[in-house]
Enzyme design. Structure first.
Site, PDB file in Angstrom:
ATOM      1  N   HIS A 130       0.811  -1.212   0.000  1.00  0.00           N
ATOM      2  CA  HIS A 130       0.000   0.000   0.000  1.00  0.00           C
ATOM      3  C   HIS A 130       0.850   1.270   0.000  1.00  0.00           C
ATOM      4  O   HIS A 130       0.321   2.379  -0.163  1.00  0.00           O
ATOM      5  CB  HIS A 130      -0.988  -0.001   1.179  1.00  0.00           C
ATOM      6  N   SER A 141       3.930   3.223   8.034  1.00  0.00           N
ATOM      7  CA  SER A 141       3.612   2.157   7.077  1.00  0.00           C
ATOM      8  C   SER A 141       4.823   1.735   6.268  1.00  0.00           C
ATOM      9  O   SER A 141       5.632   2.565   5.843  1.00  0.00           O
ATOM     10  CB  SER A 141       2.516   2.622   6.119  1.00  0.00           C
ATOM     11  N   GLY A 142       4.929   0.422   6.043  1.00  0.00           N
ATOM     12  CA  GLY A 142       6.018  -0.105   5.241  1.00  0.00           C
ATOM     13  C   GLY A 142       7.302  -0.341   5.993  1.00  0.00           C
ATOM     14  O   GLY A 142       8.211  -1.002   5.487  1.00  0.00           O
ATOM     15  N   ASP A 180       0.235  -7.639   1.876  1.00  0.00           N
ATOM     16  CA  ASP A 180       0.656  -6.233   1.823  1.00  0.00           C
ATOM     17  C   ASP A 180       2.181  -6.135   1.880  1.00  0.00           C
ATOM     18  O   ASP A 180       2.779  -5.797   2.910  1.00  0.00           O
ATOM     19  CB  ASP A 180       0.019  -5.478   2.991  1.00  0.00           C
TER      20      ASP A 180
END
Length: 402
Positions: free
Chosen positions: A202, A350-351, A252
């Site tokens: 994402h 995120s990530g 993801d």
């Protein structure tokens, strides 16, 4: 990275008080304090005289303390011997050309996966193997592994706190082009090879578009570093997992190929990939430049926080009312957080990686998870979801190394 702003009284009883210097210690001439006799510094298990003295109540003369209660002692009557070391050994004072193989765990290389072999290759300068002769009736040389990195940061106890320079050398931050052609840092990532960064899918399929820049060796986004760090890399390819589902966030994970090869340093070095479904550790470290409060702004200085690795049933209760997870969260996900609340990853993290280390070498980080999604940051009984890296090892290996 979200944490409670409060004063915490922590009484440290010598949690980690060994600083490894070890420069040219083994085979160095020395003098035994109890007798005044000349000797040579040897790993303790290679010195029968020192063990005999210890059994008689005579304290050995310590040349150096290594790790895991391994000592280098002044061995009376010993002679200088040929010590086997890796090409990056601190024992010989300079690199040798033998390229000796480093074995991290028992077993032959043929039993290791490709990613495990790459882990050994990328991190060969964090350990060195010293050959010692055990005190047995039929002695055979055996190896002692010594960590070489400077690991002197305070262990994570409560809350989150700023990271130290070089503490997380695998950490990446992803830059996106804004409408005014500036760069905005919106996601994190993990360097896992000399060409690839791993992140969340994402983070590459977003309203911001795909990342155009990857920065390595960063600590503080608000200022430049005096030692030529950080380094910026262009993006030559973005590879989201083919089965990524944007709505459910299943699978993801994505890989980013950099525009040029990364040269490893003390501040830039890949993390290893955790290869098994179960994680033996009870907690892991999350890192990122995300918000320090729910709905707040991201921060400039890299943050770290210790989170509990939780049973998936806990996250099933938290997210089971969502239509995608009525039958439970998939095994490709990992549940982590603090049930009491107050510590968590948040917007902007995120990530980024969720990592663990092993007791025998805290210089090597293993990525067990990728920060994926959650509800409100750091709420009580509301842990977050991370992509379980071990479930994607075949895809990663095939994509970047084969």
């Amino acid at each position: 990275m979200l944490f409670k702003y409060r004063i915490v009284n922590v009484y440290l009883l010598l949690v980690f008080a060994v600083v490894v210097k070890c420069q040219n210690t083994v085979n160095r001439p020395c003098r035994v304090k109890s007798t005044g006799a000349n000797g040579v510094c040897k790993v303790d298990r290679s010195c029968p005289k020192a063990q005999q003295d210890a059994e008689s109540g005579i304290a050995p003369t310590i040349c150096e303390i290594l790790v895991s209660s391994i000592y280098v002692v002044c061995c009376e009557g010993a002679t200088v011997s040929n010590v086997q070391a890796s090409e990056n050994s601190f024992l010989n004072g300079e690199n040798n050309e033998n390229n000796d193989r480093i074995v991290y765990e028992s077993g032959e290389d043929s039993n290791l996966s490709l990613s495990e072999r790459k882990c050994m290759e990328y991190n060969k300068d964090t350990v060195q193997r010293v050959e010692v002769i055990p005190l047995l009736s039929d002695p055979k040389p055996s190896g002692v592994l010594i960590t070489k990195c400077k690991f002197d940061s305070v262990p994570l106890v409560v809350g989150g706190k700023p990271a130290l320079p070089g503490e997380f050398p695998f950490m990446a931050v992803l830059g996106y082009t804004t409408t005014d052609s500036n760069v905005q840092w919106n996601c994190g990532g993990t360097l896992i090879s000399d060409f690839y960064v791993m992140t969340a899918a994402h983070c590459v399929i977003t309203k911001f578009g795909r990342p155009v820049l990857v920065r390595l060796g960063e600590l503080d986004l608000s200022k430049d570093d005096d030692n030529s760090l950080p380094e910026d890399f262009g993006v030559s390819n973005v590879i989201p997992h083919p089965d990524y589902h944007p709505l459910s966030k299943n699978n993801d994970i994505a890989l980013i190929r950099l525009s040029r090869q990364v040269k490893f340093t003390n501040f830039i070095r890949p993390a290893c990939l955790w290869n098994t479904f179960n994680v033996r550790q009870n907690s892991a470290i999350a890192t990122g430049w995300g918000a320090t409060e729910n709905g707040g702004s991201t921060v400039d200085v890299l943050q770290k926080v210790s989170l509990d690795l939780l049973e998936m049933s806990i996250c099933d209760r938290t997210y089971g009312n969502l239509k995608y997870y009525k039958n439970g969260l998939p095994k490709t996900m990992l549940c982590a957080g603090k049930l009491k609340g107050g510590e968590d990853t948040c917007q902007g993290d995120s990530g980024g990686p969720l990592t663990v280390t092993k007791e025998d070498n805290q210089c090597i980080f293993y990525t067990v998870g990728i920060t994926s999604f959650g509800r409100m940051c750091a709420l009580e009984n509301t842990p977050a979801i991370y992509t379980r890296v071990s479930e994607f090892i075949p895809w990663i290996e095939k994509t970047i190394w084969q």
